[in-house]
Design an enzyme around this catalytic site. Structure first.
Site, PDB file in Angstrom:
ATOM      1  N   THR A   1       0.338  -1.623  -0.314  1.00 38.19           N
ATOM      2  CA  THR A   1       0.276  -0.264  -0.098  1.00 38.19           C
ATOM      3  C   THR A   1       0.717   1.050  -0.035  1.00 38.19           C
ATOM      4  OG1 THR A   1      -2.082  -0.770   1.066  1.00 38.19           O
ATOM      5  CG2 THR A   1      -1.765   1.193   1.139  1.00 38.19           C
TER       6      THR A   1
ATOM      7  N   PHE B   1       1.192   5.048   0.903  1.00 37.77           N
ATOM      8  CA  PHE B   1       0.040   5.950   1.539  1.00 37.77           C
ATOM      9  C   PHE B   1       1.011   7.366   1.545  1.00 37.77           C
ATOM     10  CE2 PHE B   1      -1.626   3.627   5.431  1.00 37.77           C
ATOM     11  CZ  PHE B   1      -0.725   1.870   5.203  1.00 37.77           C
TER      12      PHE B   1
END
Ligand code: PEP
Ligand code: MN
Length: 652
Positions: A544, A546
């Site tokens: 992921t 961020f």
């Protein structure tokens, strides 16, 4: 049993123990001739007592004593049995151990003021955070270069100070230790001196951080006992360094004992780093050995680098050229997220509190000292919390809030300097909610990004098992990223919660054995759930991205010191286009016309305006910043509305 085991008991005191009862425990131990040391661990007070004569139950029955344990290791202070949490050693602004990888670099020896200053700048530029260099060199031959001595140390201190870089240097005698104390940030005990016990005792008593090399013929236990000498003499800050041991193999200078790293990390709470230079002794193999050390869990590296290794006074053949070191740093940066870590960076020299950044001179930005809170959505164990720790370090001041919009609010109203929000996942694509929030909060911008590997676990209360589960709770992203696993259990009812850690807490709260949550291993540990199945994401390549967000200020922007290139090289924009043929093409043409490389393009419906769209673009900012500004000007003319979400340094 070896005679150095005198028996150590660990006495854990109750949190409510009265001063009187505590005194009683101390008197009994001291009157029986024990050496006593007190420490606090996760809020508990713990006394380690070395000596003999008392039985465990004689202490257990005392009021205020919660538990008594016997350690089985001869190295008590260095052992995990006395301290479960990893020790994090501070060397100036650098923290060794924990979530970030630390790289120490520099020449084998300080040779002149100019030599150390030049190489310091090169390694600092590539991302080294501590400067190494020997002023006193313990050489096998008495005729070989012995180092410049105190003068060399002064040159090195000046080079480090000019760049805001702490330094580490070897100390070879107890007398010199005191003399060197104020000039170095960390002492190195060399392989040849690992069992020079008088040196260990003197250096330990100075209470400075110590980098302890493993002796070329030392067993792991002997190495940890040398660490014990340092710890028992007063310092709490010891870093272990594997630098190769002597085996029958003579092709390489030593044999890198890669297996020692996980073994020592299991036995001890101390950080462990690797010196691939002295282990291999041949420049060509340093890169591979360094990467293997990171892959196996080392907390960092110390690497020899020289601007002119062919002319080096010592260890030239194993010293990397600065360009080779730079390549190594790039590869470590790419590898770090796979191990769940992040490469540690120093703020640029001459850091200012708030940096000057504008879109026309984005790269004059300096670092702002991170003293304020960083907001994330969720509770302890949230993935965003992990991203935050990887980016800002374990002691970052965290502000947990209950939703993504809460993170934007906290940044906007000044409760947090930065926020950490997920924007894109490698399996499921963009996190649209956060992209939409950038439009609702035009005064909040992306100021950095960080990539985190995501490993999902199915967890439940003690006593639950896969067959008792009827309901699974998580954030929608958790479900999407574990689709394949969940498809095998079509009978489970899926319940969406605002964050993965909210799902975890709801399970803890209702105590049910029929419900499970999908979240991180850290969340299971933080909230006392058991893991029913680990690694349930659809694909191992689950990352992921961020965004680090901050409030936009007039011509200024806070920049975090996360790893990445030296200057901003990426921008994220959003725009809408006129309702006419070719409108999108002309907008994109404004970018490609200046040779700007677009790395992402996505459309999103405009809320409240059916069938009209906003376009989200990520692009690479070229070396020549003028081209970027020209492209933006052209795009402004073509687009109906243009918002710059952020100009920042791209994650690896
Ligand atoms: C050094 O780091 O320069 C050095 C001499 O290393 P070791 O003690 O590991 O041989
Ligand atoms: Mn050397």
């Amino acid at each position: 049993m070896p005679d150095y085991i005198i028996g150590t008991m660990i006495i854990i005191l109750s949190k409510e123990i009265s001063a009187h009862d505590k005194k009683l425990v101390y008197s009994l131990l001291k009157d029986s001739g024990y050496t006593v040391r007190e420490q606090t661990l996760c809020g508990d007070t713990l006394i380690s007592a070395s000596g003999k004569g008392l039985a465990m139950h004689e202490l257990e029955i005392l009021p205020g004593v919660e538990r008594v344990a016997q350690t089985s290791k001869p190295y008590e202070l260095a052992s995990r049995e006395t301290r479960a949490d990893d020790t994090i050693v501070s060397v100036g602004p650098v923290k060794i151990g924990g979530a970030r990888i630390v790289v120490i670099a520099g020449p084998c020896a300080v040779e002149s003021r100019e030599q150390i200053a030049e190489v310091a700048e090169r390694v600092r530029d590539s991302g080294a955070v501590i400067l190494r260099g020997g002023a006193f060199k313990p050489r096998t031959s008495p005729y070989a270069f012995q180092g410049l001595g105190m003068k060399g140390l002064e040159y090195m201190k000046q080079a480090g100070e000019a760049l805001g870089m702490p330094i580490v240097t070897e100390v070879v005698s107890p007398e010199l230790a005191t003399e060197m104390k104020d000039l170095t940030d960390m002492f190195q005990i060399g392989a040849r001196n690992m069992q020079n016990f008088e040196l260990l005792k003197r250096v330990g008593a100075l209470r400075k951080p110590v980098l302890l090399k493993r002796g070329a013929s030392a067993t792991i236990e002997e190495w940890l006992l040398s660490a014990e000498y340092l710890l028992a003499s007063g310092t709490n800050d010891v870093i272990l360094c594997e630098r190769g041991i002597r085996t029958f193999e003579t092709f390489t200078r030593n044999t890198l004992d890669i297996s020692a790293i996980p073994v020592v990390k299991g036995l001890s709470h101390l950080p462990v780093i690797v010196d691939p230079s002295h282990a291999l002794g041949i420049r060509a193999y340093v890169h591979a050995a360094a990467l293997s050390a990171i892959a196996v869990g080392a907390d960092g590296l110390t690497v020899e680098v020289h601007c002119n290794p062919d002319k080096a006074f010592s260890d030239g053949p194993q010293s990397l050229y600065p360009d080779q070191f730079e390549k190594l740093m790039r590869d470590i940066e790419a590898l770090a997220p796979v191990t769940g870590k992040e490469l540690q960076r120093l703020p640029p020299p001459n850091a200012k509190k708030v940096s000057e950044i504008s879109f026309s001179s984005a790269w004059t930005a300096a670092f702002s000292l991170i003293t304020e809170k960083i907001a994330f959505s969720g509770r302890s164990g949230a993935f965003a919390e992990r991203a935050l720790i990887n980016a800002f370090g374990e002691d970052a001041d965290r502000l947990p809030v209950s939703s993504f919009s809460g993170v934007f609010d906290a940044v906007l109203d000044g409760r947090a300097a930065f926020g950490m929000v997920p924007v894109e996942n490698s399996l499921t694509g963009s996190v649209h909610e956060n992209y939409d929030l950038f439009l609702r909060y035009p005064d909040v911008v992306m100021t950095g990004e960080i990539k985190l590997r995501i490993v999902h676990c199915l967890m439940a209360n003690e006593g639950a098992d896969l067959s008792s589960i009827k309901t699974v709770r998580s954030h929608a992203q958790g479900f999407a990223q574990c689709r394949d696993f969940l498809d095998k259990h079509a009978e489970w009812y899926l319940e969406i919660h605002p964050t993965t850690t909210d799902a975890v807490l709801s399970i803890v709260k209702d105590g049910s054995k029929n419900a499970a949550a999908i979240a991180s291993e850290a969340a299971a540990n933080a909230h006392g759930l058991v893991i029913l199945k680990a690694g349930i994401e659809n694909n191992l390549q689950n990352y992921t991205r961020f965004a680090i967000i901050a409030r936009k200020q007039e011509g200024k922007q806070l920049i975090p010191a996360v790893s990445g290139p030296k200057k901003p090289n990426k921008a994220s924009l959003v725009f809408s286009v006129k309702d006419e043929p070719g409108a999108l093409i002309s907008c994109l043409g404004s970018l490609s016309g200046e040779g700007i490389n677009m790395t992402k393009l996505e459309s999103r419906p405009i809320l409240g305006s059916p069938w009209s769209y906003m376009f989200y673009v990520d692009l690479a900012i070229p070396e020549d910043e003028a081209l970027f500004n020209k492209a933006l000007d052209a795009l402004k003319k073509q687009a109906v509305k243009l918002q710059i979400l952020g100009v920042y340094r791209a994650a690896a």
